[in-house]
Design an enzyme around this catalytic site. Structure first.
Site, mmCIF file in Angstrom:
data_model
loop_
_atom_site.group_PDB
_atom_site.id
_atom_site.type_symbol
_atom_site.label_atom_id
_atom_site.label_comp_id
_atom_site.label_asym_id
_atom_site.label_seq_id
_atom_site.Cartn_x
_atom_site.Cartn_y
_atom_site.Cartn_z
ATOM 1 N N LYS A 221 21.452 9.486 73.187
ATOM 2 C CA LYS A 221 20.703 8.951 74.336
ATOM 3 C C LYS A 221 19.783 7.792 73.946
ATOM 4 O O LYS A 221 19.496 7.565 72.774
ATOM 5 C CB LYS A 221 19.956 10.084 75.034
ATOM 6 C CG LYS A 221 20.961 10.916 75.858
ATOM 7 C CD LYS A 221 20.337 11.863 76.825
ATOM 8 C CE LYS A 221 21.455 12.571 77.606
ATOM 9 N NZ LYS A 221 20.996 13.777 78.267
ATOM 10 N N ARG A 255 23.609 20.306 73.623
ATOM 11 C CA ARG A 255 24.774 19.668 74.261
ATOM 12 C C ARG A 255 25.042 18.372 73.506
ATOM 13 O O ARG A 255 24.195 17.469 73.507
ATOM 14 C CB ARG A 255 24.447 19.408 75.739
ATOM 15 C CG ARG A 255 25.588 18.790 76.540
ATOM 16 C CD ARG A 255 25.156 18.554 77.980
ATOM 17 N NE ARG A 255 26.232 17.986 78.777
ATOM 18 C CZ ARG A 255 26.524 16.693 78.828
ATOM 19 N NH1 ARG A 255 25.815 15.818 78.145
ATOM 20 N NH2 ARG A 255 27.526 16.261 79.575
HETATM 21 N N1 HH2 Z 1 23.215 14.755 80.049
HETATM 22 C C1 HH2 Z 1 24.267 14.106 80.576
HETATM 23 C C2 HH2 Z 1 25.147 14.758 81.436
HETATM 24 N N2 HH2 Z 1 25.002 16.072 81.724
HETATM 25 N N3 HH2 Z 1 23.820 18.095 81.443
HETATM 26 C C3 HH2 Z 1 22.788 18.774 80.921
HETATM 27 N N4 HH2 Z 1 22.625 20.073 81.180
HETATM 28 N N5 HH2 Z 1 21.873 18.162 80.084
HETATM 29 C C4 HH2 Z 1 21.969 16.838 79.767
HETATM 30 O O1 HH2 Z 1 21.099 16.331 79.018
HETATM 31 C C5 HH2 Z 1 23.050 16.085 80.324
HETATM 32 C C6 HH2 Z 1 23.973 16.755 81.181
HETATM 33 C C7 HH2 Z 1 24.461 12.660 80.234
HETATM 34 O O2 HH2 Z 1 25.177 12.529 79.041
HETATM 35 P P1 HH2 Z 1 26.740 12.219 78.966
HETATM 36 O O3 HH2 Z 1 27.521 13.313 79.613
HETATM 37 O O4 HH2 Z 1 27.126 11.928 77.582
HETATM 38 O O5 HH2 Z 1 26.889 10.852 79.746
HETATM 39 P P2 HH2 Z 1 27.404 10.481 81.182
HETATM 40 O O6 HH2 Z 1 26.536 11.163 82.182
HETATM 41 O O7 HH2 Z 1 27.281 8.973 81.229
HETATM 42 O O8 HH2 Z 1 28.825 10.966 81.293
#
Ligand code: HH2
Length: 280
Positions: A221, A255
């Site tokens: 992040k 995660r």
């Molecule tokens: N962060 C993202 C998405 N879902 N769910 C939880 N519970 N906690 C988090 O910190 C979280 C989440 C964002 O990260 P990522 O899935 O890598 O990116 P994107 O939303 O661009 O797919």
């Protein structure tokens, strides 16, 4: 400590790794890499081989500024991958805010609903309460990914995030969701600045007072980029360090995108006796 989900009772006395599978063209760190079903399924298999305790499968990028996909598009991305992931022997989580997709996923037998909007879309909370057996992750966010940066204003971010998660947990329990099915997540990077994110890490122990297991997502992040000066593609070491720091402050589940590296780091961590009852 346990997390009760549909098919699995997850033992949280050791830190668990949730592997991220983004079936999206536009995720901030890996957009497009697993955007088709076949690539996403291979990625699920890889993450399980690498030691993922849970797979988290999502079809919406929630990066700052992102617009949500249409409902049909999100379902088409996610459902075939969930179906395949359910055969891999680990708990499967669907990362969505849409009640209709939650219902379809739960009908397939998915174990966990992970909702960055904490079941605030109409009907989501009732659906989970009526379903009865799924695990739930409630995450803190303000506004929507498209606009959330404007809402990153807090007097005391840790207290305000904690109040939100406490209230939301109580609302779920009042609606009939068993407490043992709920974990909470401060939502690193969601309507928060670097200062807010770091306060949530430094004072993360205060969130343990909520009495629910903590799930946290620091992987790749922006705050890690702010600290290290590195682009998303070079944040592996920073992500592993953040995951360990979160576990040291009581996180039960991390995660992550980089499962193999995180699993190795946690093995060494545990071997060093950190966070374990004295083995002697
Ligand atoms: N962060 C993202 C998405 N879902 N769910 C939880 N519970 N906690 C988090 O910190 C979280 C989440 C964002 O990260 P990522 O899935 O890598 O990116 P994107 O939303 O661009 O797919």
């Amino acid at each position: 400590m346990l997390w009760q989900t549909t098919r699995h009772r997850i033992d949280l006395t050791v830190p668990r790794v949730m592997g991220i599978v983004n079936v999206t063209p536009d995720s901030f760190s890996d957009g497009g890499r697993h955007a088709d079903t076949a690539a996403a399924v291979v990625h699920c298999e890889t993450l399980v081989r690498e030691g993922a305790d849970i797979l988290d499968i999502g079809g919406e990028s929630t990066r700052p500024g992102a617009l949500p996909p249409g409902a049909d598009e999100e379902a088409a991305r996610v459902l075939p991958v969930l179906r395949a992931a359910l055969t891999l022997g680990v708990p499967v989580s669907v990362d969505t805010s849409r009640p209709a997709l939650m219902r379809q996923a739960l009908d397939l037998g998915v174990d966990i609903v992970n909702d960055v909007r904490a079941l605030r879309q109409a009907g989501a909370l009732e659906l989970l309460a009526a379903h009865g057996t799924a695990g739930v992750c409630l995450m803190h966010m303000r506004g929507e990914p498209g606009t959330m940066r404007e809402q990153a204003h807090y007097d005391d971010v840790v207290a305000e995030v904690g109040d939100f998660l406490r209230r939301r947990t109580e609302e779920l329990i009042a609606a009939g969701v068993e407490a043992g099915r709920i974990v909470v997540d401060p939502g690193i990077g969601f309507a928060k600045t670097t200062v807010h994110n770091l306060a949530l890490l430094q004072r993360q122990r205060e969130l343990l007072d909520l009495g629910r297991p903590l799930l946290v997502g620091w992987s790749r992040k922006g705050t890690l980029g702010q600290i290290t000066g590195r682009p998303v593609s070079e944040r592996l070491a920073a992500s592993v360090a953040a995951a360990l720091a979160a576990v040291a402050r009581g996180a039960a589940i991390v995660r992550v995108h980089d499962v193999a590296a995180t699993v190795d780091a946690l093995k060494v961590w545990r071997a060093a006796g950190q966070g374990l009852a004295d083995p002697a």
